[in-house]
Design a protein around this motif. Structure first.
Motif, short mmCIF file in Angstrom:
data_model
loop_
_atom_site.label_atom_id
_atom_site.label_comp_id
_atom_site.label_asym_id
_atom_site.label_seq_id
_atom_site.Cartn_x
_atom_site.Cartn_y
_atom_site.Cartn_z
N THR A 1 0.85 -1.19 0.00
CA THR A 1 0.00 0.00 0.00
C THR A 1 0.88 1.23 0.00
N SER A 2 0.43 2.30 -0.66
CA SER A 2 1.22 3.52 -0.75
C SER A 2 0.31 4.73 -0.83
N GLU A 3 0.39 5.57 0.19
CA GLU A 3 -0.39 6.80 0.18
C GLU A 3 0.08 7.71 -0.94
N GLU A 4 1.40 7.74 -1.18
CA GLU A 4 1.94 8.60 -2.23
C GLU A 4 1.50 8.13 -3.62
N CYS A 5 1.45 6.81 -3.80
CA CYS A 5 1.02 6.27 -5.09
C CYS A 5 -0.50 6.21 -5.20
N LYS B 1 7.52 1.49 -5.71
CA LYS B 1 7.45 2.94 -5.50
C LYS B 1 8.86 3.51 -5.58
N MET B 2 9.07 4.47 -6.49
CA MET B 2 10.39 5.07 -6.70
C MET B 2 10.29 6.56 -6.43
N GLU B 3 11.21 7.05 -5.61
CA GLU B 3 11.16 8.43 -5.11
C GLU B 3 12.32 9.24 -5.68
N GLU B 4 11.99 10.36 -6.31
CA GLU B 4 13.00 11.20 -6.94
C GLU B 4 12.87 12.64 -6.47
N ASN B 5 14.00 13.28 -6.20
CA ASN B 5 14.02 14.69 -5.84
C ASN B 5 13.97 15.52 -7.12
N CYS C 1 5.29 5.12 -9.76
CA CYS C 1 4.72 3.90 -9.18
C CYS C 1 4.32 2.91 -10.28
N SER C 2 4.60 1.65 -10.04
CA SER C 2 4.25 0.59 -10.99
C SER C 2 3.77 -0.63 -10.23
N TYR C 3 2.81 -1.35 -10.82
CA TYR C 3 2.46 -2.66 -10.30
C TYR C 3 3.53 -3.65 -10.72
N LEU D 1 6.48 -4.94 -15.31
CA LEU D 1 5.84 -3.85 -14.57
C LEU D 1 4.68 -3.28 -15.37
N SER D 2 3.64 -2.82 -14.66
CA SER D 2 2.51 -2.14 -15.29
C SER D 2 2.28 -0.81 -14.58
N SER D 3 1.95 0.20 -15.35
CA SER D 3 1.72 1.53 -14.79
C SER D 3 0.49 1.54 -13.89
N THR D 4 0.57 2.27 -12.78
CA THR D 4 -0.59 2.45 -11.91
C THR D 4 -1.46 3.60 -12.38
#
Length: 265
Positions: free
Chosen positions: A190-194, A207-211, A231-233, A244-247
């Motif tokens: 689960t991801s609140e950000e995604c 979930k991948m986080e970039e500045n 984010c990807s499934y 991977l599949s796009s969310t």
């Protein structure tokens, strides 16, 4: 004599730090209440803790582990005893605090023990909480298998690649040029950000986080904010293939093929 006393002080300080660091490293992870398995406490390595009920977040805190907590009125004489302090911002809380509440609400616990499988806490009111660490073979296997360099299957020259590092950072290259540099990647349910939650035992989210401020991609900060999440499934991660599949959008899955080293045939 002074030198001897100083050495003892340094050794004591180092021992205390090592003990606290051991507890901090041990508490990181997902813990499930024994009495109600729908309740989970998730501690990360950045000092954040979130409570979940049936995979829905119910509270968010920052946390501290220390023998001494002035806010909790706890002062243990030994580093072997630890206090867990959860700090919640009442202004952004999901609980309805009254208007006279302090800006930070503290939840304080004595740590009875932390092992590889059990977290035992006692609240200051005397309630005992026993939580069991959630281990998931899929996530553990995925983290092990994902490390390495992967080539997009449809890449014409093999210069569209994804690199997942052991320290959970990642880079993406398109046409041989750095396209994205991720400070952190996670495999989660689960991801609140995604803004996504998976309810199947074998489906997870990457979930991948970039500045955005340091990204090689020219983001408009006013539109995306300083942190960007991709984010990807995860359809599957095997020894030689990632799917991977796009969310966000439909379309065929992205297939990545492991790049073999020069010694592989």
């Amino acid at each position: 004599m002074k030198s001897f006393i100083y050495t003892l002080a340094v050794l004591a300080s180092s021992s205390l730090f090592a003990q606290e660091n051991k507890y901090f490293q041990s508490i990181v992870g997902t813990w499930v209440h024994r009495k109600d398995t729908n309740v989970k406490w998730v501690f990360d390595d950045s000092g954040n803790c979130k409570w979940y009920k049936e995979d829905v977040i119910t509270a968010a805190f920052s946390y501290e582990l220390s023998p001494t907590s002035i806010a909790c009125n706890i002062n243990q004489s030994s580093p072997h005893y630890q206090a867990l302090r959860l700090m919640e911002n009442t202004a952004t809380s999901r609980f309805n605090y009254n208007e006279n509440a302090e800006s930070v609400e503290n939840y304080c616990y004595y740590v009875n023990g932390i092992t590889a499988e059990i977290l035992s806490l006692t609240s200051q009111s005397g309630g005992v909480y026993v939580l069991q660490k959630q281990t998931n073979p899929f996530i553990n296997q995925y983290y092990e298998k994902i490390i390495g360099t992967w080539i997009e299957r449809d890449s014409k020259n093999g210069d569209d690649k994804w690199i997942f590092n052991a320290d959970k950072t990642a880079e993406v290259y398109l046409k041989g040029k750095l396209f994205a540099k991720y400070d952190k990647y996670e495999i989660v349910r689960t991801s609140e950000e995604c803004r996504h939650t998976t309810f199947y035992d074998d489906i997870y989210i990457l979930k991948m986080e970039e500045n955005a401020l340091t990204s090689p991609t020219d983001y408009k900060i006013e539109n995306v904010g300083p942190i960007v999440y991709d984010c990807s499934y995860i359809n599957g991660i095997e020894d030689e293939l990632i799917s991977l599949s796009s969310t966000v959008k439909g379309g065929p899955p992205l297939i990545l093929i492991r790049q073999k080293s020069l010694g592989d045939h």
